[in-house]
Design a protein around this motif. Sequence first.
Motif, PDB file in Angstrom:
ATOM      1  N   TYR A   1      -6.348   9.958  -4.991  1.00 43.25           N
ATOM      2  CA  TYR A   1      -6.113   8.782  -4.285  1.00 43.25           C
ATOM      3  C   TYR A   1      -6.412   9.123  -2.550  1.00 43.25           C
ATOM      4  CZ  TYR A   1      -3.377   4.839  -2.116  1.00 43.25           C
ATOM      5  OH  TYR A   1      -3.170   3.618  -1.423  1.00 43.25           O
ATOM      6  N   ALA A   2      -5.608  10.415  -2.157  1.00 43.82           N
ATOM      7  CA  ALA A   2      -5.891  10.914  -0.836  1.00 43.82           C
ATOM      8  C   ALA A   2      -7.320  10.974  -0.407  1.00 43.82           C
ATOM      9  CB  ALA A   2      -5.038  12.371  -0.833  1.00 43.82           C
TER      10      ALA A   2
ATOM     11  N   ASN B   1      -4.385  11.417   5.760  1.00 45.63           N
ATOM     12  CA  ASN B   1      -4.514  11.664   4.350  1.00 45.63           C
ATOM     13  C   ASN B   1      -5.388  13.116   4.202  1.00 45.63           C
ATOM     14  OD1 ASN B   1      -3.691   9.428   2.170  1.00 45.63           O
ATOM     15  ND2 ASN B   1      -4.341   8.649   4.221  1.00 45.63           N
TER      16      ASN B   1
ATOM     17  N   THR C   1       2.400   1.742  -3.463  1.00 46.19           N
ATOM     18  CA  THR C   1       1.430   2.257  -4.610  1.00 46.19           C
ATOM     19  C   THR C   1       0.951   3.567  -4.367  1.00 46.19           C
ATOM     20  OG1 THR C   1      -0.370   1.415  -6.127  1.00 46.19           O
ATOM     21  CG2 THR C   1      -0.885   1.637  -3.704  1.00 46.19           C
ATOM     22  N   GLU C   2       0.977   3.993  -2.985  1.00 50.06           N
ATOM     23  CA  GLU C   2       0.662   5.359  -2.540  1.00 50.06           C
ATOM     24  C   GLU C   2       1.514   6.429  -3.160  1.00 50.06           C
ATOM     25  OE1 GLU C   2      -0.840   8.116   1.247  1.00 50.06           O
ATOM     26  OE2 GLU C   2       0.346   6.270   1.450  1.00 50.06           O
TER      27      GLU C   2
ATOM     28  N   ARG D   1      -7.042   4.179  -9.535  1.00 52.10           N
ATOM     29  CA  ARG D   1      -6.364   4.721  -8.358  1.00 52.10           C
ATOM     30  C   ARG D   1      -7.454   4.816  -7.201  1.00 52.10           C
ATOM     31  NH1 ARG D   1      -1.419   4.586  -6.880  1.00 52.10           N
ATOM     32  NH2 ARG D   1      -1.683   6.782  -5.914  1.00 52.10           N
TER      33      ARG D   1
ATOM     34  N   VAL E   1      -8.899   7.594   0.233  1.00 51.75           N
ATOM     35  CA  VAL E   1      -8.701   7.244   1.665  1.00 51.75           C
ATOM     36  C   VAL E   1      -9.454   7.752   2.586  1.00 51.75           C
ATOM     37  CG1 VAL E   1      -6.982   7.020   3.201  1.00 51.75           C
ATOM     38  CG2 VAL E   1      -5.999   6.819   0.891  1.00 51.75           C
TER      39      VAL E   1
ATOM     40  N   HIS F   1      -7.225   1.295   1.228  1.00 52.73           N
ATOM     41  CA  HIS F   1      -5.970   1.905   2.115  1.00 52.73           C
ATOM     42  C   HIS F   1      -6.412   1.950   3.495  1.00 52.73           C
ATOM     43  CE1 HIS F   1      -2.491   4.738   2.215  1.00 52.73           C
ATOM     44  NE2 HIS F   1      -3.045   4.689   3.733  1.00 52.73           N
TER      45      HIS F   1
ATOM     46  N   VAL G   1      -2.595  11.885  -7.483  1.00 53.42           N
ATOM     47  CA  VAL G   1      -2.317  11.644  -6.491  1.00 53.42           C
ATOM     48  C   VAL G   1      -3.664  12.421  -5.493  1.00 53.42           C
ATOM     49  CG1 VAL G   1      -0.888  13.079  -4.679  1.00 53.42           C
ATOM     50  CG2 VAL G   1       0.013  12.368  -7.017  1.00 53.42           C
TER      51      VAL G   1
ATOM     52  N   THR H   1      -7.865   1.368  -5.772  1.00 52.45           N
ATOM     53  CA  THR H   1      -6.888   0.879  -4.832  1.00 52.45           C
ATOM     54  C   THR H   1      -7.309   1.845  -3.572  1.00 52.45           C
ATOM     55  OG1 THR H   1      -5.541   0.608  -6.705  1.00 52.45           O
ATOM     56  CG2 THR H   1      -4.237   0.730  -4.762  1.00 52.45           C
ATOM     57  N   SER H   2      -7.407   3.158  -3.358  1.00 54.51           N
ATOM     58  CA  SER H   2      -7.361   3.900  -2.378  1.00 54.51           C
ATOM     59  C   SER H   2      -8.510   3.486  -1.374  1.00 54.51           C
ATOM     60  CB  SER H   2      -7.700   5.356  -2.591  1.00 54.51           C
ATOM     61  OG  SER H   2      -8.749   5.661  -3.158  1.00 54.51           O
TER      62      SER H   2
ATOM     63  N   ILE I   1       0.749  -1.067  -0.213  1.00 52.11           N
ATOM     64  CA  ILE I   1       0.104   0.059  -0.023  1.00 52.11           C
ATOM     65  C   ILE I   1       0.840   1.074   0.039  1.00 52.11           C
ATOM     66  CG2 ILE I   1      -1.612   1.315   1.464  1.00 52.11           C
ATOM     67  CD1 ILE I   1      -2.869  -1.158   2.268  1.00 52.11           C
TER      68      ILE I   1
END
Length: 398
Positions: free
Chosen positions: A47-48, A333, A18-19, A98, A51, A105, A44, A101-102, A15
Amino acid sequence: MPLALLALAIGAFGIGTTEFVIMGLLPQIAGDYGVSIPDAGLLVTGYALGVVIGAPLMTVLGTRISRKTMLMLLMGLFVVGNLLSAAAPNFPLMLAGRLVTSLAHGAFFGIGSVVAAELVAPQKKAGAIATMFTGLTVANIVGVPAGTFIGQAVGWRTTFAVVAVLGVIGLLGIARLVPATPRPEGAHLRRELTAFRNPQVLLAMAMTVLGFGGVFAAITYIAPMMTNVAGYSEGAVTWLLVLFGVGMFLGNLLGGKFADRKLMPMLYSTLGGLAVVLAVFTLTAHSKVLAAVTILLVGALGFATVPPLQKRVLDQAHGAPTLASAVNIGAFNLGNALAAWLGGIVIAGGLGYTAPNWVGAALAAAALLLALWSAALERRTPAPAVAAPAPAPVPVHH
């Protein structure tokens, strides 16, 4: 150390890789999709924010199953998201990968923190949490540089495919090594939400946002600061980030060790030290050697706050720690996004590339004040009264 902690650390390594690896691959990704660097930066930011949203969402969805099963499902989601990123034919699908994936997290680290703490004796909880987070810190030392090298040498799609393989290894490790546990008795959304009625939980989360945000106010703009102020070449920035990762690794271990002994004094020391070092960074950024030393210290002091802050939330959430723990991961995050935004404002205002350091120092100082306030409130709160023994029954004569 229970081997189950190793499985959690492997998942954390994937994790963390990938972040952060996306930052070194943005030019290649932007070029392949024909988008600008700022547009590629959505990978970016998105993704944040994913999360922040995914941490409570996925944790709530997982309240009906065991924590081990949920951790395995989250790693499966992580694998799917990275495979989608690796194969995405266009930028919108890459962004979707992305985001998928997030979603894994925050819940993974939140639920993983609870599981890690339950694997050891009460006096070793912070150390167990730190062991899991070691995977995240090692990712910044090994995973991110290796992923960046692979992406530049072979292609960025290969990097995400390799990260997906790491996710599979983490999933298998959890399946094999994490002990099977029944679904927590009485675990449901209403019970988990009761943790947020405790002001101490909210104060701990605010400390997380401000304290770790202080770190990212500076580190987000480390490349232009080091190349334009310190005089480093662009190629040296990668190794400066590795140095930052080494600091994170050392700080995480120290934070876990000392938080199990004196949690609040540990927070006072690290948050106060972080505020001072970030303020001094404004001066040391003009020297190559001093800037490198300061970057190491920022990483160490910043990540030394993570185990105690996460343990503080777990302690104060009492019988409903899972959702609070996951939301606190989202708070890290949220702090990153807030600090990066504030740092961008002061740079755009013409205050220079070192100005974000002052922003970071102010945020860390504010977190220290909250920690002191939290401790003062705790001292004024009366301890639960101990019920007096019931009087002996008076015999009745008929």
